[in-house]
Design an enzyme around this catalytic site. Sequence first.
Site, short mmCIF file in Angstrom:
data_model
loop_
_atom_site.label_atom_id
_atom_site.label_comp_id
_atom_site.label_asym_id
_atom_site.label_seq_id
_atom_site.Cartn_x
_atom_site.Cartn_y
_atom_site.Cartn_z
N GLY A 177 -43.27 -38.84 -12.15
CA GLY A 177 -44.61 -38.54 -11.64
C GLY A 177 -44.89 -37.05 -11.70
O GLY A 177 -46.00 -36.62 -12.05
N SER A 178 -43.88 -36.25 -11.39
CA SER A 178 -44.03 -34.79 -11.44
C SER A 178 -44.27 -34.32 -12.87
O SER A 178 -45.05 -33.40 -13.10
CB SER A 178 -42.78 -34.12 -10.89
OG SER A 178 -42.53 -34.56 -9.57
N LYS A 185 -36.28 -34.79 -15.34
CA LYS A 185 -35.23 -33.86 -14.87
C LYS A 185 -34.06 -34.66 -14.34
O LYS A 185 -34.21 -35.80 -13.89
CB LYS A 185 -35.77 -32.92 -13.78
CG LYS A 185 -36.28 -33.58 -12.49
CD LYS A 185 -35.24 -33.83 -11.42
CE LYS A 185 -35.82 -34.56 -10.21
NZ LYS A 185 -34.85 -35.13 -9.30
N GLY A 236 -35.93 -41.23 -9.64
CA GLY A 236 -35.19 -40.01 -9.26
C GLY A 236 -35.14 -39.01 -10.39
O GLY A 236 -34.32 -38.10 -10.41
N ASP A 256 -41.16 -31.19 -7.16
CA ASP A 256 -40.51 -31.13 -8.48
C ASP A 256 -41.48 -30.75 -9.59
O ASP A 256 -41.07 -30.65 -10.75
CB ASP A 256 -39.90 -32.50 -8.83
CG ASP A 256 -38.73 -32.86 -7.93
OD1 ASP A 256 -38.07 -31.93 -7.41
OD2 ASP A 256 -38.46 -34.07 -7.77
O1 C5P Z 1 -42.77 -33.01 -2.56
P1 C5P Z 1 -42.84 -34.47 -2.86
O2 C5P Z 1 -44.22 -35.02 -2.73
O3 C5P Z 1 -42.20 -34.83 -4.16
O4 C5P Z 1 -41.94 -35.16 -1.74
C1 C5P Z 1 -41.99 -36.55 -1.50
C2 C5P Z 1 -41.31 -36.85 -0.18
O5 C5P Z 1 -39.90 -36.64 -0.31
C3 C5P Z 1 -41.74 -35.99 0.98
O6 C5P Z 1 -42.85 -36.53 1.64
C4 C5P Z 1 -40.51 -36.00 1.87
O7 C5P Z 1 -40.44 -37.19 2.61
C5 C5P Z 1 -39.37 -36.06 0.87
N1 C5P Z 1 -38.83 -34.72 0.56
C6 C5P Z 1 -38.07 -34.06 1.51
N2 C5P Z 1 -37.53 -32.83 1.22
C7 C5P Z 1 -37.72 -32.25 0.01
C8 C5P Z 1 -38.49 -32.91 -0.99
C9 C5P Z 1 -39.03 -34.15 -0.67
O8 C5P Z 1 -37.86 -34.57 2.62
N3 C5P Z 1 -37.16 -31.07 -0.25
#
Ligand code: C5P
Length: 302
Positions: free
Chosen positions: A106-107, A6, A102, A140
């Site tokens: 992984g997602s 993405k 970015g 994501d």
């Molecule tokens: O949801 P995900 O595991 O991808 O998020 C990884 C890290 O990115 C979270 O632990 C957090 O530190 C940060 N994050 C955030 N706000 C979001 C998405 C991710 O702070 N909306």
Amino acid sequence: MRAPAKINLALAVGGVSPDGYHPVATIYQAVDLCDEVRATPQDSPAIDVTVTYDGRSPSETAQVPLHADNLAVRAAALLRERAGVSGGVSLAIRKAIPVSGGMAGGSADGAAALVACDMVWELATPRPTLLRLAAELGSDVPFALLGGTAMGTGRGELVSPVLASGAYYWVLALAATGLSTPAVYAEYDRLHSGFAPPAPQVAPALMAALRAGDTGALGAAMSNDLQDAAISLRPELAHVLAIGEECGALGGLVSGSGPTTVFLAVDEEHALDIALALNGSGACADVVQALGPVGGARPIGG
Ligand code: C5P
């Protein structure tokens, strides 16, 4: 199964919530740079994973984990637990999406593994349930299931399709080493300490540009609230963005938490010009052209 990378055409970020996440309002677009996950069921309860890298191999520190932290492994384990499956699965991941880039690589693996395991375990899990499981895996992951062009709210996991006309030519400038998403969000907090960012919102001009398929207006309206934080941690990204601008990219920005930067081209030929200039500059490790939008996780060849 294959699942797409993405890019975020817009990423508005609010102040950190008590749970450590940030509320976002984002527009995702899936592009034709896809990881593949093949699942083979096995009688033993083990969930095994192997990873091969398509193209440039990442440095050792940028390789994806081969244990329970791997999002594809977590996806298989979560689905198995919720569906009451007793057997295991062997997952073979073929990565084309940059690691820690970015671009939600992984997602994509998590989404592809969910759908692949659902198929080989013959579960026929309803789509809304798969989307809920995806949201548990990461912010994501639901979008990697959905694909296309979509609005993401909450922490990015609440996705709904948005109207986008036409096809978009993107040039992606990849960095040699990734950036950690939590580290970029922490830098965003540091840069905003002392003043609370407003509630996140996507600019109406961007939505109108997408509806009309107006690439010029889209390029002008693209924005990413994490860009300053990514540049603060990786100052050379400013130079990469300047090269894209010099080449007449309609818009250029850091993708998500970076360090990948994305540029919108007028057409395929213009994309090639931008790609050649970026390649020749030595400012980035690799350059990839991609077309969006494409669909979400789907069978290989489907
Ligand atoms: O949801 P995900 O595991 O991808 O998020 C990884 C890290 O990115 C979270 O632990 C957090 O530190 C940060 N994050 C955030 N706000 C979001 C998405 C991710 O702070 N909306």
